[in-house]
Design a protein around this motif. Structure first.
Motif, short mmCIF file in Angstrom:
data_model
loop_
_atom_site.label_atom_id
_atom_site.label_comp_id
_atom_site.label_asym_id
_atom_site.label_seq_id
_atom_site.Cartn_x
_atom_site.Cartn_y
_atom_site.Cartn_z
N ARG A 77 0.87 -1.18 0.00
CA ARG A 77 0.00 0.00 0.00
C ARG A 77 0.90 1.23 0.00
O ARG A 77 2.08 1.13 0.32
CB ARG A 77 -0.87 0.00 1.26
N PRO A 78 0.35 2.39 -0.31
CA PRO A 78 1.19 3.59 -0.20
C PRO A 78 1.81 3.67 1.20
O PRO A 78 1.13 3.43 2.20
CB PRO A 78 0.20 4.73 -0.45
N ASP A 79 3.11 3.97 1.25
CA ASP A 79 3.83 4.03 2.54
C ASP A 79 3.10 4.89 3.56
O ASP A 79 3.05 4.57 4.74
CB ASP A 79 5.26 4.56 2.35
N ALA A 80 2.52 6.00 3.11
CA ALA A 80 1.84 6.93 4.02
C ALA A 80 0.64 6.29 4.70
O ALA A 80 0.22 6.75 5.77
CB ALA A 80 1.42 8.18 3.26
N GLU A 81 0.10 5.22 4.13
CA GLU A 81 -1.08 4.55 4.71
C GLU A 81 -0.71 3.38 5.62
O GLU A 81 -1.58 2.81 6.28
CB GLU A 81 -1.99 4.04 3.60
N VAL A 82 0.54 2.98 5.62
CA VAL A 82 0.96 1.81 6.40
C VAL A 82 1.33 2.25 7.82
O VAL A 82 2.11 3.18 8.00
CB VAL A 82 2.17 1.10 5.74
N GLU A 83 0.77 1.58 8.80
CA GLU A 83 1.11 1.85 10.20
C GLU A 83 2.20 0.85 10.60
O GLU A 83 1.90 -0.27 11.03
CB GLU A 83 -0.11 1.72 11.09
N PHE A 84 3.45 1.26 10.44
CA PHE A 84 4.57 0.40 10.76
C PHE A 84 4.73 0.31 12.28
O PHE A 84 4.89 1.33 12.94
CB PHE A 84 5.87 0.95 10.15
N PRO A 85 4.72 -0.91 12.85
CA PRO A 85 4.94 -1.04 14.30
C PRO A 85 6.31 -0.51 14.72
O PRO A 85 6.46 0.06 15.78
CB PRO A 85 4.84 -2.55 14.54
N VAL A 86 7.31 -0.72 13.86
CA VAL A 86 8.65 -0.21 14.09
C VAL A 86 8.88 0.86 13.01
O VAL A 86 8.80 0.54 11.82
CB VAL A 86 9.72 -1.32 13.98
N PRO A 87 9.14 2.10 13.39
CA PRO A 87 9.35 3.13 12.36
C PRO A 87 10.47 2.71 11.41
O PRO A 87 11.51 2.21 11.85
CB PRO A 87 9.75 4.38 13.16
N PRO A 88 10.25 2.87 10.08
CA PRO A 88 11.31 2.49 9.13
C PRO A 88 12.62 3.21 9.46
O PRO A 88 12.63 4.40 9.81
CB PRO A 88 10.76 2.95 7.78
N SER A 89 13.73 2.47 9.36
CA SER A 89 15.03 3.06 9.67
C SER A 89 15.53 3.96 8.55
O SER A 89 16.52 4.67 8.72
CB SER A 89 16.05 1.96 9.97
N LYS A 90 14.83 3.94 7.42
CA LYS A 90 15.14 4.86 6.31
C LYS A 90 13.80 5.47 5.89
O LYS A 90 12.85 4.75 5.59
CB LYS A 90 15.78 4.10 5.15
N GLU A 91 13.74 6.78 5.86
CA GLU A 91 12.51 7.48 5.50
C GLU A 91 12.11 7.13 4.06
O GLU A 91 12.89 7.33 3.13
CB GLU A 91 12.72 8.99 5.62
N PRO A 92 10.88 6.59 3.86
CA PRO A 92 10.45 6.26 2.50
C PRO A 92 10.26 7.53 1.68
O PRO A 92 9.79 8.55 2.18
CB PRO A 92 9.11 5.56 2.70
#
Length: 179
Positions: A77-92
């Motif tokens: 899904r678009p990254d902005a819509e994904v609720e990542f439990p662990v924030p991505p270590s690299k900004e999408p």
């Protein structure tokens, strides 16, 4: 020595790929493997077989795959819509895709590799809160079927894999013991 469930499936899929390639060659349809696909830092022929097999299963972001399903097409899904439990270590980057995939608890701890078919960032967690550091990675941009493989040391708890920064809304992904 007890082997992970993925091991038996990988032998089955490799045998299937071998029969498929042999049949294609018998019909004069040899599909050579691009040299870049054999130039990774470790062999990814097993994953190449999984990704090339007909009927590779599809899973939605957030799904848990079965222990005997080491490879799948992850619908993103678009990254902005994904609720990542662990924030991505690299900004999408804006306009990219992401998703979450869960693997059940492993029966055998050890070195495993997560392999992707396309460019994307991978974060992995076994506690759902912190990212595990990779032990190694290999990337080849000239292999049309596999882009990267990242190795991690895993224990026997469930695995959370977060994919972000993908340019397409689907990506092939595999997790398997390192060979």
């Amino acid at each position: 020595m007890r082997r992970p469930a993925a091991f038996g499936l990988s032998l089955c899929l490799l045998a299937t790929l071998s029969v498929t390639v042999s049949a294609a060659r018998a019909q004069g349809e040899a599909a050579p493997i691009p040299p870049a696909c054999t130039a990774f830092d470790w062999s990814l022929m097993r994953e190449l077989a999984w990704f090339s097999a007909p009927g590779l299963g599809e899973v939605a972001s957030g799904d848990t795959v079965a222990a005997d399903m080491p490879g799948a097409v992850l619908k993103l899904r678009p990254d902005a819509e994904v609720e990542f439990p662990v924030p991505p270590s690299k900004e999408p980057a804006p306009g990219t895709y992401g998703g979450i995939l869960r693997f059940p608890a492993l029966t055998t701890p050890g070195l495993y590799q997560v392999t992707l078919s396309e460019d994307a960032w991978i974060d992995v967690s076994q506690d759902g809160k912190t990212a595990r550091p990779p032990t190694a990675f290999t990337v080849k941009r000239d292999c049309p079927a596999i882009r990267k493989s990242v190795r991690y040391q895993f224990g026997t708890t469930p695995i959370l894999i977060e994919v972000s920064g993908a340019k397409r809304d689907a990506i092939k992904i595999a997790i398997a013991p390192a060979e």
